[in-house]
Write a protein that holds these residues in place. Structure first.
Motif, short mmCIF file in Angstrom:
data_model
loop_
_atom_site.label_atom_id
_atom_site.label_comp_id
_atom_site.label_asym_id
_atom_site.label_seq_id
_atom_site.Cartn_x
_atom_site.Cartn_y
_atom_site.Cartn_z
N UNK A 205 -79.22 57.96 15.04
CA UNK A 205 -78.06 57.44 14.30
C UNK A 205 -77.01 58.49 13.94
N UNK A 206 -77.41 59.74 13.76
CA UNK A 206 -76.44 60.78 13.38
C UNK A 206 -75.55 61.18 14.55
N UNK A 207 -76.04 61.01 15.78
CA UNK A 207 -75.26 61.41 16.94
C UNK A 207 -74.59 60.23 17.63
N UNK A 208 -74.87 59.02 17.23
CA UNK A 208 -74.30 57.82 17.84
C UNK A 208 -73.22 57.26 16.92
N UNK A 209 -71.98 57.23 17.38
CA UNK A 209 -70.85 56.88 16.52
C UNK A 209 -70.74 55.40 16.15
N UNK A 210 -70.91 54.44 17.08
CA UNK A 210 -70.72 53.04 16.70
C UNK A 210 -71.67 52.60 15.58
N UNK A 211 -71.22 51.66 14.78
CA UNK A 211 -72.01 51.19 13.63
C UNK A 211 -73.08 50.17 14.02
N UNK A 212 -72.95 49.54 15.19
CA UNK A 212 -73.95 48.59 15.64
C UNK A 212 -74.36 48.92 17.07
N UNK A 213 -75.59 48.55 17.40
CA UNK A 213 -76.11 48.74 18.75
C UNK A 213 -77.01 47.56 19.08
N UNK A 214 -76.94 47.10 20.32
CA UNK A 214 -77.81 46.02 20.79
C UNK A 214 -78.73 46.58 21.86
N UNK B 115 -80.22 43.40 17.73
CA UNK B 115 -79.04 44.10 17.23
C UNK B 115 -79.40 44.84 15.95
N UNK B 116 -78.98 46.09 15.89
CA UNK B 116 -79.24 46.94 14.73
C UNK B 116 -77.91 47.44 14.19
N UNK B 117 -77.85 47.59 12.87
CA UNK B 117 -76.68 48.15 12.19
C UNK B 117 -77.05 49.48 11.57
N UNK B 118 -76.09 50.39 11.58
CA UNK B 118 -76.32 51.70 10.98
C UNK B 118 -75.84 51.69 9.54
#
Length: 50
Positions: free
Chosen positions: A20-29, A38-41
């Motif tokens: 999560x610290x290196x991945x910019x988007x707030x959501x990922x599927x 689907x996950x939210x940061x």
């Protein structure tokens, strides 16, 4: 779908999540077999989005 299979698929999806610290988007599927999760940061942690 059995509860055991649901838990296994969710565990697989969690293992596929980017850091999560290196991945910019707030959501990922994440796709596991024919299912999508689907996950939210939030505060640099992933949370499953219902």
């Amino acid at each position: 779908m059995s509860e055991n299979l649901k838990a296994e698929n969710l565990a697989k999806a969690i293992k596929l999540l980017p850091k999560p610290k290196t991945y910019q988007p707030e959501t990922v599927t994440v796709a596991v077999e024919k299912l999508k999760y689907t996950f939210e940061k939030n505060n640099d942690e992933w949370y499953y989005k219902f």
